[in-house]
Structures are given as structure tokens and as C-alpha cells.
Design a protein around this motif. Structure first.
Motif, PDB file in Angstrom:
ATOM      1  N   ASP A  68       0.809  -1.221   0.000  1.00  0.00           N
ATOM      2  CA  ASP A  68       0.000   0.000   0.000  1.00  0.00           C
ATOM      3  C   ASP A  68       0.841   1.270   0.000  1.00  0.00           C
ATOM      4  O   ASP A  68       0.300   2.370   0.124  1.00  0.00           O
ATOM      5  N   ALA A  71      -0.273   3.803  -2.636  1.00  0.00           N
ATOM      6  CA  ALA A  71      -1.721   3.730  -2.866  1.00  0.00           C
ATOM      7  C   ALA A  71      -2.265   4.983  -3.530  1.00  0.00           C
ATOM      8  O   ALA A  71      -3.229   4.912  -4.302  1.00  0.00           O
ATOM      9  N   TYR A  78      -8.606   0.890  -4.658  1.00  0.00           N
ATOM     10  CA  TYR A  78      -9.077   1.029  -3.270  1.00  0.00           C
ATOM     11  C   TYR A  78     -10.507   1.571  -3.216  1.00  0.00           C
ATOM     12  O   TYR A  78     -10.856   2.299  -2.306  1.00  0.00           O
ATOM     13  N   VAL A  83      -7.158   3.069   2.652  1.00  0.00           N
ATOM     14  CA  VAL A  83      -5.764   2.690   2.839  1.00  0.00           C
ATOM     15  C   VAL A  83      -5.485   2.670   4.342  1.00  0.00           C
ATOM     16  O   VAL A  83      -5.806   3.627   5.056  1.00  0.00           O
TER      17      VAL A  83
END
Length: 803
Positions: A68, A71, A78, A83
Motif C-alpha cells: 500500500d 496507494a 481502493y 488505505v
């Protein structure tokens, strides 16, 4: 003309997007996890052994799963799930075993707590300033007591009594150059005292250095800049000082108090030396010139003491803005002036005085009694001030001890300071005296002041009272366990076989957890008994001027035996108290289980800034709260998102404090999830001016949402006791603990009673978390306009944060 702030951006569903246009770009949401007491590693918090540091250092940092880390460059991956990021701050309160020595600073920490325990009266109330001044002066007396205790050991017991007595100095080779029969340069009593003064001076200097160093390492984190023109009108009843920009940055107050307390410690050493020199000069044939010089130096000490008291009197926290002024005149000139005066006094004391011999104890032993009486008067004045503030308090329904928590804690700080100082002096005297008992007939040296012996004698009585209270607490657990046991079966499936032993175990966990709510009774009982016994010790010492054992000679055999037993036992207990503190501290920092057991009390104490005593252990929140605030403010600004702030135990307190520090626009983008939280149960009751119901109500109204999970079996966490404006409760609970009563298909082994840990194991946790995350999806705010004065200011803030 200052604007009222930018117009709130339109929601995604209300934007003027053409029907056939592209769908809005997905925006990230963030779940920021904050652990509690004892600390949890980033891999455990994130459920992945592969983690990467995102921002921070070895002391405190934010981590993500390695997958992540980037991210923000892959928002499509996502959708519907935030996150996850973990903020780890355990190294702020734990580390190597050397930090166990901070427990010696326990009286200073407890006195600092009294500053924050004021009742929730309006800030403009006249008694507020008086309360602060009284606590600061009380804290100053603890520094004087520490310096006096160091002088008692180094100057009186060692350099004056033992070094001047052949029977005591015999067999101590390290003391050979100080013995009068050697006729060396250092054998003169005044020179021995001047040399020994370096020991208490080193103690004071070490505390000054430690306070300065820890401030730079822990408390020098500046708060993030706030957006101009985004303030909202908050009702006065819902305001709290925790939301002020300068609350977690008080450089000026710590620096001024550090200078004042250092000066007070140095002047205490100088006063002891002056008293010894004055007695020598007052004898027949003494030097008139030395006597006159001593009086002049005494006037200099009095002037510096008055300046020190004035600094302490006028040093109040300025929390509306970061207080980063330095006050170099006070911070630098005052301690160095005291140090220069001490050098002059040391030269004066060490000046040759033929015929002077050291015998008996140093003059000024009554100073310990004077300090004790003055501290008692300060505590009584503080109690009266707290009573006045409590009468004006906005909400006192659940305030601990009806507003008397601050005075009670201040009294306990004085008692702990007396035990530590007396314990060190008693153990040192026993070590120097060998097998003899100081203060008794035919002892080589007189030993420590009589008051310390009386204080040692009342310590066993105090421990008996504590033991009685503990027995009453155990009885209460048994009674409550029997009453709760009748209700436990109703929490589980009636088809399960309810073993009586299992029911009693669950009921016992609930009853023991409830003892936290009875803590005010324990504190009140100990404080009241301490006040009575302390007054009795001072009276006994002043009326008899003898140790308890000798003072009761000729009385009934039972009384005399009890006095001798209490004196001997108390002496060992006072010395053992110092060793026990260090041992407990080392175990707490090495043993994870012990850390959880006693960590909550220590973490509550070091959560608060050093507002009354600069030598208290460092405040970790002055690093952790700005860390969290910076992270939330910069992330929401850079990526235009919302976040869920998830805090467990003490982490929930840090989370709430960080949210208060956000500007209102950013604060409205944050949802808070707390579990095992002491926000109301501990902080709301003991610190009502900062965490009382009005403050918590205002926090909830200015946030996106807030949910709190708690259990009956949790001895630390509890409900917030607030209701949303739409009728929904913030609290989710009490959660069932254990999750299953007996063996089931899903729980083939008996389920553990979780109490304060592992809230994530409960299905309710995941449901509540999902509800909060769902709020972040369709109603995410749109992109802010790229132009406009406020936007440019925000970009400046973001640029500074990135740097």
C-alpha cells in the motif's frame, strides 16, 4: 477585509457533470490506526509482516503495508476500502532500562498532574490564576526538598558528621583525605562542605540537562499552520483549551520554569553552606569580617530567591498561539547568577577558620519541618481554591472527588517526595553508621533530622490503611461478583451449558474492572490519612526533638515497643521504596505484561505538558499529537480525502487531542473510532476542564462521526456517555466478553476473556468500522477550487509540510 472562508465545495453527487461525461475520479480514504498502552508493532496493527515507513523516525512514525506504500498513485485499487496506516508511538514512553530512572521524578510528575485537575469552571474565573500559582509554588517546594535531601546526604551526613567523626570515618579509605586527624587541606570542616556541595549541585545540574534535552527530543514539535478564515463559531460551553493552537507547544513556560527551579536548587545548596558558616562565625572569637561577608551573601541569596519566586508567580501558559519566545534574560541570567553566588558562598565557607570542628548535625535541620508545614498550607489553600472553582463549574456530575482531585494529588506528590528524600537519607545514614542505629545513644553520628525518623515511623501506619482499603476493595469485588453472576447467563445462548465456574470467572472480571470507578475513594482515603499522619509527624518532631524510639522511653512498654518497631520498619520501608520504584520501572520497560499493568498510570501522568514542574518526565503527547495532526491535515489537503481515525486505549486520547488541533474544515472530514477508551472514564472525571461532557460534545458535533466500543470487563475503557443530535448513541456496547461462553462449532476451545485487549476480534468492531468507512464513499467532497486566497494559503501550508 477578512473573508469568512471559502464556500464549502459541492458534494460529488451534486456536481454539474454532463450526463455523458466521464465518471468522477475515485478519491482515497485513509484509516489511521493509533495503538494504546504498551505499544503494538506496525506488522501486528496492519496484519502484514511486510511494512514500510511512510513518514517519521525511530521514535514515532507512520507505517503502511509494503503493497500500500504507493496507494495514492493507484486509487482505482481502493474503491470502497480505505488505505490502512499505523502510527506507532511506543518508543516515546518505553525503551531501554535507563528510562526507569524517570520514576525517581514521580513526585514532580504527580505535582504536574495537579495543575490539569482543576474543576471545569469558566476560564475567566478569577480563581483560575490563583489555582495555577499555588500549584507552581507547590512544585517549586518539591525541587527545594530534593536539593535539601541531597544536601542532607552529601553535606550533613557525609562531609560534616561522618568525615568529622573518627569512629564513622574509620575503615572508609575514600574518606581519608577529609579526616581532621590527617590535617590535610580538605580536612577543614568548611572546605569539606564546599567540596561536598558539588554532589547536590551535580544532581540539580543533571535535572536541568535532562529537562532541556527531553524538551528538544519530545516536546519541540510545532503544530501545523491552520487555514485562515475557516473558523466556526463554537459555543463557549463546548470550547476546550485542547483545541487552542499553542496548547502542545509551550517552550517559554518550560524554559522559564526550568531556570527558576534550577536557581531554587542552587540557592538551597548555598543556604546550607551559609548556615554552616554563620554558626562558625557566631562562636566566640569568630571573624567579624567573615560574619559581615556572610550577611551580605545572605542578602544576595534572598534577592535571587525573591526573583525566582516572581518568575514562578508570573509564568503562566499562553495557549492561544505557540509560545516560542525564549526570555533569555530570565533563562540565562538567573541560573548563572545563582551559580556565581554559590561559588562566592563556597569560597566564604571554605575560608580558614582556626579552631572550628564539626560536631553534631548541621544547622537547619528544622528546614525539613518548615517545608512540610508550608506544603500543607499550600495544599489547604489549593483545596479552598478548587472548592470555589467547583461551585462555578459547568458540569460536576461525574467529577472525581467533587473537584478535590487536584489538591489530593498534590498532597500525595508531597508525601512521595518526603518518602523518597527521607528514604535516601535513612539508608545513607545506616550505610555510613555500619551496625549502629543513627540517632540512638552511643551511635557514632547523630544521623538525619528527627523529622525524617518520625515520617518513617508513620509509613507503616499508612501502609496498614492502604491494606485495609485493599481488603475492602476485595470484599467489594466478591459482593459485586455475586450480584453480577446472576445476570451473566442472560448474555449468552440459553441452550449453552452454563458452568458455574465459568460464570464466576466472567462475573469476577466485571467486578475487578469496576474497581477503576472506585479509585477516587482510594485516593481520598490515602490523602486524608497522609495529611493527618504528616501533621502528627511534624508535631512529634517539634515537640520532642527526639526520634520516636527515644521520645517514648519511660512510657508503657507496649507503646515504646511499637514506636521502636515503627521507626525501624519505616526506615527500611522508606529505603525500599526508592529501590522498588527503580525495579518496577526497569521491569515495566522490559516486561510487556508489567508494562500493561502499570503503564496506564504512567502514560496518564506523562500525557500532559510540563506546566507546573519542568523536571517532570517529558510529555510524549507534545510529539505524538502534532505528528497525528500534521499527518491528517497534510494528507486530506494533498489528496482531498477523508479519513477514519481509529484509536485504542491511550491512543484514543491522542486521537481526540489531535482532532481538536485540526482546523474546523479538516475536522469535519474525520470520523473517529475509539475502543477501550479512557476518555470519559479517566480523563473526563479527573480532568473535567479539558475532557468534560461539554468538551466531548463539542468534539462530536464538529466531526463527521464518532463511535466508541467498550466492555464491562475492561478496567480502563468505558462509555463516552453522549448521544448524537439525531438520537443515535456514540457508544456501542457493552460488548460481550468472552465472545462465547462454552465450546461451540466456531469456538472449540474456551474463549478468552479479552478485557482491555483485542477489540478487533469482536464482530461488532468490523460492523461499526464498515459503517464509518461507508460514510466516506459516495459523499466524498469534490476538488477545491485551484484559485482564491484561501487555496493559495493551503498550498503554502502543504508546501511547508512536504518540506
Amino acid at each position: 477585509m477578512e473573508t469568512a472562508g471559502p464556500t464549502p465545495p459541492a458534494r460529488a453527487k451534486d456536481r454539474d457533470t454532463p450526463p455523458d461525461g466521464p465518471p468522477p475520479a475515485p478519491r482515497l480514504s485513509l484509516e489511521l490506526l493509533v495503538h494504546g498502552v504498551g505499544g503494538t508493532s506496525a506488522p501486528d496493527m496492519l496484519g502484514d509482516p511486510r511494512v514500510r515507513l511512510i513518514t517519521g523516525d525511530d521514535t514515532a512514525a507512520c507505517y503502511r503495508r509494503t503493497d500500500d506504500a504507493d496507494a495514492e498513485q493507484r486509487p482505482d485499487d481502493y474503491r470502497g476500502e480505505p488505505v490502512r496506516e499505523a502510527y506507532c508511538w511506543s518508543n516515546l514512553t518505553s525503551g531501554n532500562g535507563a528510562r526507569a530512572l524517570w520514576l525517581i521524578l514521580l513526585p514532580f510528575m504527580v505535582a504536574n498532574l495537579a495543575h490539569w485537575m482543576r474543576p471545569a469552571a469558566p476560564p475567566e474565573h478569577r480563581a483560575q490564576r490563583l489555582y495555577d500559582v499555588l500549584v507552581r509554588i507547590l512544585a517549586l517546594t518539591l525541587t527545594v526538598l530534593l536539593a535539601a535531601a541531597a544536601c542532607e546526604v552529601a553535606l550533613d551526613l557525609t562531609a560534616w558528621q561522618c568525615a568529622g567523626t573518627a569512629a564513622c570515618a574509620a575503615g572508609k579509605s575514600w574518606m581519608g583525605f577529609l579526616r581532621p586527624e590527617n590535617s590535610g587541606w580538605w580536612s577543614a570542616p568548611g572546605r569539606r562542605l564546599s567540596l561536598a556541595a558539588t554532589v547536590p549541585l551535580a544532581v540539580v545540574g543533571f535535572l536541568w540537562w535532562l529537562s532541556r534535552r527531553t524538551w528538544s527530543a519530545y516536546e519541540s514539535a510545532s503544530p501545523p499552520p491552520r487555514r485562515p478564515g475557516t473558523s466556526r463559531d463554537v459555543p463557549p460551553a463546548e470550547r476546550t483549551a485542547l483545541s487552542l493552537e499553542g496548547f502542545w507547544y509551550g517552550r517559554r513556560v518550560v524554559a522559564r520554569l526550568r531556570a527558576a527551579h534550577t536557581t531554587a536548587g542552587v540557592l538551597t545548596i548555598g543556604t546550607v553552606l551559609l548556615a554552616a558558616g554563620a554558626r562558625a562565625d557566631a562562636r566566640a572569637g569568630g571573624s567579624a569580617a567573615l560574619a559581615g561577608t556572610g550577611r551580605a551573601l545572605a542578602v544576595l541569596v534572598a534577592l535571587l530567591a525573591a526573583a525566582t519566586l516572581a518568575v514562578v508567580w508570573h509564568t503562566a501558559r499562553s495557549e492561544a498561539a505557540p509560545d516560542d519566545q525564549s526570555d533569555r534574560l530570565v533563562v540565562r541570567v538567573l541560573p548563572f547568577a545563582a551559580l556565581a553566588a554559590l561559588v562566592l558562598i563556597a569560597v566564604h565557607t571554605g575560608w580558614a577558620r582556626p579552631g572550628v570542628r564539626s560536631h553534631g548535625a548541621l544547622p537547619g535541620a528544622a528546614a525539613f519541618g518548615g517545608i512540610a508545614v508550608f506544603q500543607s498550607l499550600l495544599v489547604l489553600a489549593l483545596a479552598l481554591t478548587a472548592w470555589v472553582l467547583q461551585r462555578a463549574a459547568r458540569d460536576d456530575a461525574r467529577t472525581a472527588l467533587r473537584g478535590m482531585g487536584g489538591p489530593a494529588v498534590a498532597l500525595l506528590a508531597c508525601a512521595v517526595g518526603g518518602v523518597l528524600s527521607g528514604g535516601v537519607a535513612q539508608r545513607c545514614a545506616d550505610w555510613l553508621d555500619g551496625d549502629a542505629t543513627p540517632g540512638q545513644e552511643h551511635a557514632p553520628i547523630p544521623g538525619p533530622p528527627v523529622l525524617l525518623s518520625w515520617q518513617a515511623s508513620v509509613l507503616p501506619v499508612l501502609l496498614v490503611v492502604v491494606a485495609a482499603v485493599a481488603v475492602l476493595a476485595a470484599v467489594r469485588v466478591v459482593v459485586v461478583r455475586g450480584r453480577v453472576a446472576r445476570d451473566v447467563p442472560g448474555l449468552y445462548d440459553p441452550r449453552e451449558h452454563l458452568a458455574r465456574r465459568r460464570v464466576r470467572g466472567i462475573a469476577g472480571a466485571i467486578a475487578r474492572a469496576g474497581l477503576t470507578d472506585a479509585a477516587p475513594v482510594l485516593v481520598a482515603a490515602i490523602a486524608a490519612v497522609t495529611l493527618v499522619l504528616g501533621a502528627g509527624a511534624v508535631a512529634g518532631a517539634w515537640l520532642t526533638d527526639l526520634a520516636p524510639g527515644r521520645a517514648t522511653e519511660g512510657s508503657a512498654p507496649v507503646v515504646h515497643a511499637a514506636a521502636q518497631t515503627a521507626e525501624s520498619l519505616g526506615s527500611w520501608l522508606m529505603g525500599a521504596g526508592v529501590i522498588l520504584l527503580v525495579t518496577m520501572g526497569r521491569r515495566a520497560y522490559r516486561d510487556h505484561a508489567a508494562r500493561r499493568t502499570i503503564g496506564i498510570l504512567w502514560d496518564v501522568g506523562t500525557f500532559w505538558p510540563r506546566a507546573a514542574h519542568p523536571f517532570a518526565p517529558p510529555c510524549y503527547a507534545e510529539r505524538a499529537v502534532p505528528d497525528l495532526t500534521w499527518r491528517m491535515a497534510t494528507w486530506t489537503e494533498r489528496f482531498d480525502g477523508r479519513l477514519v481515525l481509529s484509536g485504542h486505549s491511550q491512543g484514543s486520547v491522542l486521537a481526540a487531542a489531535a482532532v481538536w488541533q485540526l482546523d474546523p474544515v479538516t475536522r469535519s472530514r474525520v470520523a473517529l473510532l475509539t475502543y477501550g477508551s479512557p476518555l470519559e472514564r479517566l480523563y473526563g472525571r479527573w480532568f473535567p476542564a479539558f475532557f468534560g461532557p461539554p468538551a466531548l460534545t463539542g468534539l462530536h458535533r464538529q466531526m463527521d462521526d464518532w463511535r466508541n466500543l467498550w466492555r464491562f470487563t475492561d478496567p480502563i475503557g468505558g462509555p463516552i456517555r453522549l448521544t448524537c443530535e439525531d438520537g443515535r448513541r456514540i457508544d456501542e456496547g457493552p460488548l460481550r466478553d468472552p465472545l462465547a461462553f462454552g465450546r461451540t462449532l466456531h469456538n472449540p476451545l474456551p474463549a478468552q476473556i479479552l478485557a482491555h485487549s483485542d477489540y478487533q476480534a469482536d464482530p461488532v468492531f468490523e460492523r461499526v468500522r464498515a459503517e464509518l468507512i461507508a460514510r466516506l464513499g459516495p459523499d466524498l467532497p469534490g476538488q477545491r477550487p485551484a484559485d482564491g486566497p484561501d487555496r493559495r494559503a493551503d498550498q503554502g501550508s502543504s508546501g511547508r509540510s512536504s518540506a
